[in-house]
Design an enzyme around this catalytic site. Structure first.
Site, short mmCIF file in Angstrom:
data_model
loop_
_atom_site.label_atom_id
_atom_site.label_comp_id
_atom_site.label_asym_id
_atom_site.label_seq_id
_atom_site.Cartn_x
_atom_site.Cartn_y
_atom_site.Cartn_z
N GLY A 250 0.80 -1.21 0.00
CA GLY A 250 0.00 0.00 0.00
C GLY A 250 0.84 1.27 0.00
N GLY B 230 -2.26 7.94 -10.22
CA GLY B 230 -3.25 7.69 -9.17
C GLY B 230 -3.99 8.96 -8.83
CB SER B 231 -6.05 9.84 -5.92
OG SER B 231 -5.10 9.67 -4.89
CD GLU C 99 0.38 11.92 -16.65
OE1 GLU C 99 -0.75 12.42 -16.65
OE2 GLU C 99 1.35 12.43 -17.25
CG LEU C 100 -1.72 13.55 -10.29
CD1 LEU C 100 -1.45 14.79 -9.47
CD2 LEU C 100 -1.21 12.31 -9.58
N GLY C 101 -5.87 12.70 -11.18
CA GLY C 101 -7.30 12.58 -11.45
C GLY C 101 -7.77 13.46 -12.59
CB CYS D 79 -7.59 9.26 -15.17
SG CYS D 79 -6.77 8.52 -16.59
CD GLU E 158 -10.96 11.29 -10.60
OE1 GLU E 158 -10.35 11.26 -9.52
OE2 GLU E 158 -10.43 10.94 -11.67
CG PHE F 59 -12.47 7.05 -10.20
CD1 PHE F 59 -11.92 7.73 -11.27
CD2 PHE F 59 -11.90 5.83 -9.83
CE1 PHE F 59 -10.82 7.23 -11.95
CE2 PHE F 59 -10.81 5.32 -10.50
CZ PHE F 59 -10.27 6.03 -11.57
P1 NAD Z 1 -4.59 6.19 -5.17
O1 NAD Z 1 -3.85 7.45 -5.34
O2 NAD Z 1 -5.25 5.92 -3.88
O3 NAD Z 1 -3.60 4.93 -5.42
C1 NAD Z 1 -2.78 4.86 -6.57
C2 NAD Z 1 -1.47 4.18 -6.21
O4 NAD Z 1 -0.74 5.00 -5.29
C3 NAD Z 1 -1.65 2.84 -5.48
O5 NAD Z 1 -0.62 1.98 -5.90
C4 NAD Z 1 -1.47 3.22 -4.02
O6 NAD Z 1 -1.08 2.15 -3.21
C5 NAD Z 1 -0.40 4.28 -4.12
N1 NAD Z 1 -0.36 5.26 -3.03
C6 NAD Z 1 -1.40 5.75 -2.31
N2 NAD Z 1 -0.95 6.68 -1.43
C7 NAD Z 1 0.38 6.81 -1.62
C8 NAD Z 1 1.39 7.61 -1.03
N3 NAD Z 1 1.13 8.47 -0.04
N4 NAD Z 1 2.65 7.48 -1.50
C9 NAD Z 1 2.96 6.61 -2.49
N5 NAD Z 1 2.04 5.81 -3.06
C10 NAD Z 1 0.76 5.91 -2.65
O7 NAD Z 1 -5.56 6.10 -6.39
P2 NAD Z 1 -6.99 5.44 -6.53
O8 NAD Z 1 -7.98 6.39 -5.95
O9 NAD Z 1 -7.03 4.06 -6.08
O10 NAD Z 1 -7.06 5.48 -8.14
C11 NAD Z 1 -7.90 6.26 -8.82
C12 NAD Z 1 -7.29 7.62 -9.12
O11 NAD Z 1 -6.24 7.49 -10.06
C13 NAD Z 1 -8.30 8.55 -9.74
O12 NAD Z 1 -8.17 9.83 -9.20
C14 NAD Z 1 -7.90 8.55 -11.20
O13 NAD Z 1 -8.32 9.68 -11.92
C15 NAD Z 1 -6.43 8.43 -11.11
N6 NAD Z 1 -5.88 7.95 -12.38
C16 NAD Z 1 -5.14 8.78 -13.16
C17 NAD Z 1 -4.67 8.36 -14.38
C18 NAD Z 1 -3.85 9.27 -15.29
O14 NAD Z 1 -3.16 8.78 -16.15
N7 NAD Z 1 -3.94 10.58 -15.14
C19 NAD Z 1 -4.94 7.07 -14.81
C20 NAD Z 1 -5.71 6.24 -14.00
C21 NAD Z 1 -6.16 6.69 -12.77
#
Ligand code: NAD
Length: 485
Positions: free
Chosen positions: A210, A230-231, A252-254, A286, A380, A382
């Site tokens: 995690g 991720g987010s 690359e975020l939300g 995303c 967002e 999602f």
């Molecule tokens: P999240 O940020 O909770 O998790 C994503 C990844 O980050 C996971 O592997 C998680 O374990 C890790 N993580 C979480 N907190 C962390 C920290 N403090 N330090 C390091 N790693 C950490 O994302 P989610 O909510 O499960 O996924 C959905 C999000 O991802 C949405 O906001 C979506 O828009 C975004 N997303 C962006 C893209 C893009 O290319 N821009 C693509 C797909 C998804």
């Protein structure tokens, strides 16, 4: 031999070889049924730090490996993704709740990412510069060293491989930290492919876990570049840590992407595009269409057709039936979707379709009559929710589209000249004219602006070389230069 036979990886992480993780194991859960499909090893911080040290050692030899040998590993990896596509897709369907078409897209793009990356080792490694001195001068591109890739649950294979493949091809070692809910699709499958493709031991390390493991792969001293998808909330933390430690972070975020339907647009095609943009993979993308901005002359009819489509789409377990939507990944995400839909209703929005769920299966939902301040419009979601607002002038449509902290993707449907005017005025990393907002190709620059991230870092040789190499300025004279001291 099957690629993902559990005997190869069950309950293990992969550092130099498949091995026990210090944090034990993580269950692999099927969201559609709640069944446990298996387990992967769980890494902890100490695993991540040791993996980084080992990766840095292995990277030295890998960066010196002949370009044609590195290219061959990437080509074999692409072929393995094709050869084992069915098996990988089965895991994607069950572990992530994807319909078969989306799982097929993931393996197809994964193979393409590897084939595109196979061209990178033979790419020119820099420029010969002019100089005002009597010397040769070069800008040389060199592997960054150890690259950490942190990926999310929704498109776990694509969002891991789009960084893993070019980073490896350019001579880096990679620490891969997939989302703990999708460690097989986003981690084990890639590790197994590169193992069979002949990548030397230690060059790719798989660390399921995690946020704590994510932080560790950012902080590990040997890591020079972080590729995070991720987010926005987690991305900010990763960016802050990377900034403090003076490392490069690609974020690359939300997103909260708008689809603008211009006056005169074909309503049938527009509603179909809108439904796909909002409901594909349960809206957990995303690039999902999160805001429908429709010309007032079409608004009522558009809402009716979109609601008709939403009501007709079958929702269920994608591994057992022909469904258009599978489950939401977990209860936390489902509750967040429901919170936003309820808040929209409390604020006066009408639910034209959906708005209900059973277990993790959320019905495709259409919302109208909301204000642009409604959280269902500004946040967002999602999830499979399509909020619709009307506009009267192009200025108003552009203003509505731009009134978001995010800036990932925009779709514009209708007359091309007008659509280009809109494209010129919006702050997004991608614009798709006469398409909805979800689109990705291995050779095209992908990325967002504002709260969607640091922008267009992946796809195509130029972006990938910029992302995963460092530039060194090198000058050379035939003899030692003479100085006045
Ligand atoms: P999240 O940020 O909770 O998790 C994503 C990844 O980050 C996971 O592997 C998680 O374990 C890790 N993580 C979480 N907190 C962390 C920290 N403090 N330090 C390091 N790693 C950490 O994302 P989610 O909510 O499960 O996924 C959905 C999000 O991802 C949405 O906001 C979506 O828009 C975004 N997303 C962006 C893209 C893009 O290319 N821009 C693509 C797909 C998804």
């Amino acid at each position: 031999m099957t690629l993902l036979a559990t005997s190869a990886w069950h309950g293990r992480i992969h550092t130099d070889a498949w091995t026990a993780g210090a944090a034990g194991v993580l269950d692999v859960v099927e969201p559609a049924t709640g069944r446990v499909l298996g387990s992967v090893g769980a890494a902890d911080r100490s695993d991540a730090l040791a993996a980084a040290t080992r990766a840095a050692e292995a990277q030295q030899a890998w960066a010196r490996t002949k370009p044609e040998e590195r290219a061959a590993v990437l080509r074999r990896a692409g072929a393995l993704f094709e050869e084992h596509a069915g098996e990988i897709q089965d895991w994607i369907i069950r572990e992530t709740g994807s319909i078969a078409a989306k799982a097929g897209l993931e393996t197809h793009i994964a193979a393409n990412e590897c084939y595109e990356a196979a061209a990178l080792p033979a790419h020119p490694a820099g420029d010969v510069l002019t100089s005002n001195e009597d010397r040769w001068s070069f800008a040389r591109r060199r592997a960054a060293g150890v690259v950490s890739v942190i990926s999310p649950f929704n498109f776990p294979l694509i969002l891991s491989i789009r960084s893993v493949a070019p980073a490896l091809a350019l001579g880096n070692a990679v620490l891969l930290k997939p989302d703990p809910r999708t460690s097989v699709s986003g981690g084990v499958s890639i590790m197994r492919v590169f193992e069979l493709a002949g990548l030397p031991a230690g060059v790719l390390q798989l660390l399921p876990g995690g946020a704590e493991v994510g932080q560790a792969v950012v902080e590990a001293p040997e890591v020079r570049v972080v590729s995070f998808t991720g987010s926005t909330a987690a991305g900010r933390k990763v960016g802050e840590t990377a900034g403090r430690l003076l490392k490069r972070a690609h974020l690359e975020l939300g997103g909260n992407n708008a689809l603008i339907v211009l006056p005169g647009a074909d309503l049938d095609l527009a509603a179909s595009a809108g439904a796909f943009g909002s409901f594909m993979h349960q809206g957990q993308i995303c690039m999902t269409t999160g805001r429908h901005i429709v010309h007032e002359s079409l608004l009522q009819e558009y809402v009716e057709r979109l609601a008709e489509k939403a009501s007709a789409l079958p929702v269920g377990d994608p591994s057992t039936g022909q469904v258009a939507l599978g489950p939401i990944i977990d209860e936390r995400q489902r509750d967040n979707i429901d919170r936003l839909v309820r808040a929209a209703k409390d604020d006066g929005a009408q639910v034209a379709a959906g708005g209900t769920y059973e277990g993790l299966f959320y019905r495709p939902t259409v919302l109208t009559g909301l204000t642009p301040r409604n959280p269902a419009w500004t946040e967002e979601i999602f999830g499979p929710v399509a909020p619709v607002l009307g506009f009267s002038t192009i200025d108003e449509a552009v203003q509505l589209a731009n009134a978001s902290e995010y800036g990932l993707s925009l779709g514009v449907l209708g007359e091309v000249g007008l659509a280009m005017e809109v494209a010129d005025r919006v702050h997004t990393g991608k614009v798709h004219i006469n398409e909805q907002t979800v689109s990705d190709e291995a050779n095209s620059p992908f990325g967002g602006m504002g709260a969607s991230g640091t922008g267009s870092r992946f796809g195509g040789a130029a972006a990938n070389i910029e992302a995963f190499t460092e530039t060194q300025w090198l000058t050379m004279r035939p003899e030692i230069a003479r100085y006045p001291f």
